[in-house]
Design a protein around this motif. Structure first.
Motif, mmCIF file in Angstrom:
data_model
loop_
_atom_site.group_PDB
_atom_site.id
_atom_site.type_symbol
_atom_site.label_atom_id
_atom_site.label_comp_id
_atom_site.label_asym_id
_atom_site.label_seq_id
_atom_site.Cartn_x
_atom_site.Cartn_y
_atom_site.Cartn_z
ATOM 1 N N CYS A 49 0.833 -1.216 0.000
ATOM 2 C CA CYS A 49 0.000 0.000 0.000
ATOM 3 C C CYS A 49 0.862 1.258 0.000
ATOM 4 O O CYS A 49 0.415 2.326 0.451
ATOM 5 N N ASP A 140 -6.821 -7.320 -0.536
ATOM 6 C CA ASP A 140 -6.266 -5.972 -0.382
ATOM 7 C C ASP A 140 -7.033 -5.199 0.692
ATOM 8 O O ASP A 140 -7.544 -4.105 0.438
ATOM 9 N N GLU A 144 -8.084 -1.073 0.637
ATOM 10 C CA GLU A 144 -9.488 -0.614 0.660
ATOM 11 C C GLU A 144 -9.708 0.363 1.811
ATOM 12 O O GLU A 144 -10.409 1.363 1.680
ATOM 13 N N LYS A 147 -8.387 3.757 0.998
ATOM 14 C CA LYS A 147 -9.295 4.480 0.082
ATOM 15 C C LYS A 147 -10.429 5.118 0.890
ATOM 16 O O LYS A 147 -10.835 6.245 0.621
ATOM 17 N N TYR A 246 -14.960 -1.008 7.812
ATOM 18 C CA TYR A 246 -14.996 -1.650 6.490
ATOM 19 C C TYR A 246 -15.159 -3.148 6.691
ATOM 20 O O TYR A 246 -14.324 -3.793 7.347
#
Ligand code: UTP
Length: 295
Positions: A49, A140, A144, A147, A246
């Motif tokens: 990342c 990933d 995420e 983001k 998330y």
């Protein structure tokens, strides 16, 4: 505040009592899964990342972590003289990044471990990675989460649905889904009883935190087991700021636990090009014999 997440904190000062006696004098984080220590999977996840600054929170008996991420001149010379160039490249790659080590004098909890990183985090958003929660390298999750941070500029926690019978081992959230798999968190409870859990959404070992967490950690009094709990500080934070979750639907191994560690070893071995064919053949041909012998 900088635009995105460039630093990661790796709390690795816990005692690892579930793996005793293996962890009496060696770090749990250095236990290998196939051919890499657990903490290397975590560092590589952050590296993917574009994180290049790694802050390790260590403690007693954890020196091997420092050596692992450093250059190793004698070994490198040996590999060079034998022409083992690809292995040489592999062991030098991570040492090129910036690693900082902070000792947490006493294991006063995950919240306290994160508080120790404050001088190095330097008023920027940062990732926290618990290396005994291993995320399948093909997923990933952290990408995420970054983001989501970039969009909302707020704290982001990784969540996973866990079976009701396991809920008492986790911090559990209440919240509403604002977009597919993104939750605005309204409350959280550390290790609730199944009957009082607000949902089946458990917090797992990946966080994007903002530097304001440090003020909340400083005000958090020791909770369960005399430890400063990150969940308590996050709970206070969410009364003032937005906190998102998330929902990760990929594969995670709870490798801080013996059975989870064994599952990670088997499944990641079956993905590792250097051993997968031979290991798969072994499992297929011997599995029923081994299991039947155990009965
Ligand atoms: P765990 O709850 O897994 O504790 O910590 P532990 O000590 O590592 O293992 P057991 O339960 O005794 O077997 C979660 C994460 O927080 C870190 C640990 O290193 C692990 O990555 N941690 C925990 C700290 O860095 N400092 C602490 O005081 C406690």
């Amino acid at each position: 505040m900088t635009k995105t997440v460039k630093k990661a904190v790796f709390p690795a000062a816990g005692l690892g009592t579930r793996f005793l006696p293996a962890t009496k004098a060696s770090p749990k984080e250095m236990l290998p899964i196939v051919d890499k220590p657990m903490i290397q999977y975590a560092v590589e996840e952050a590296e993917k990342c574009n994180i290049r600054e790694f802050i390790m929170i260590t403690g007693k008996s954890k020196r091997a972590i420092e050596d692992h991420f450093d250059y190793a001149w004698e070994l490198e010379e040996n590999l060079r003289s034998k022409g083992k160039e690809s292995m040489l490249k592999e062991i030098r790659r991570l040492a090129q990044h910036q690693f900082a080590y902070i000792r947490q004098g006493l294991p006063l909890g995950l919240g306290h471990a994160i508080l120790c990183s404050e001088p190095f985090v330097n008023n920027e958003p940062f990732a926290v990675i618990l290396s005994d929660d291993i995320i399948d390298p093909d997923d990933d999750l952290l990408g995420e989460m970054i983001k989501i941070y970039d969009k909302y500029k707020a704290t982001v926690l990784a969540l996973q649905r866990v079976p009701r019978e396991d809920i008492h081992r986790y911090g559990v959230i209440a919240g509403m889904e604002v977009k597919k798999n993104i939750f605005r968190i309204t409350d959280m409870v550390e290790k609730p009883k199944t009957s009082s859990a607000p949902s089946d959404l458990a917090i797992i070992g990946r966080y994007i935190l903002t530097p304001d967490i440090f003020d909340f950690l400083k005000k958090t009094s020791p909770g369960k087991g005399g430890e400063i709990q990150l969940t308590d500080a996050l709970k206070a934070l969410l009364l003032k700021n937005e906190v998102y979750g998330y929902l990760f639907e990929g594969k995670r191994y709870d490798a801080g636990d013996k059975v989870g560690y064994l599952k990670a070893t088997i499944e990641l071995a079956l993905k590792n090009p250097s051993v997968k064919d031979e290991f798969k053949e072994y499992l297929l041909s011997s599995f029923s014999t081994i299991i039947n012998k155990e009965k």
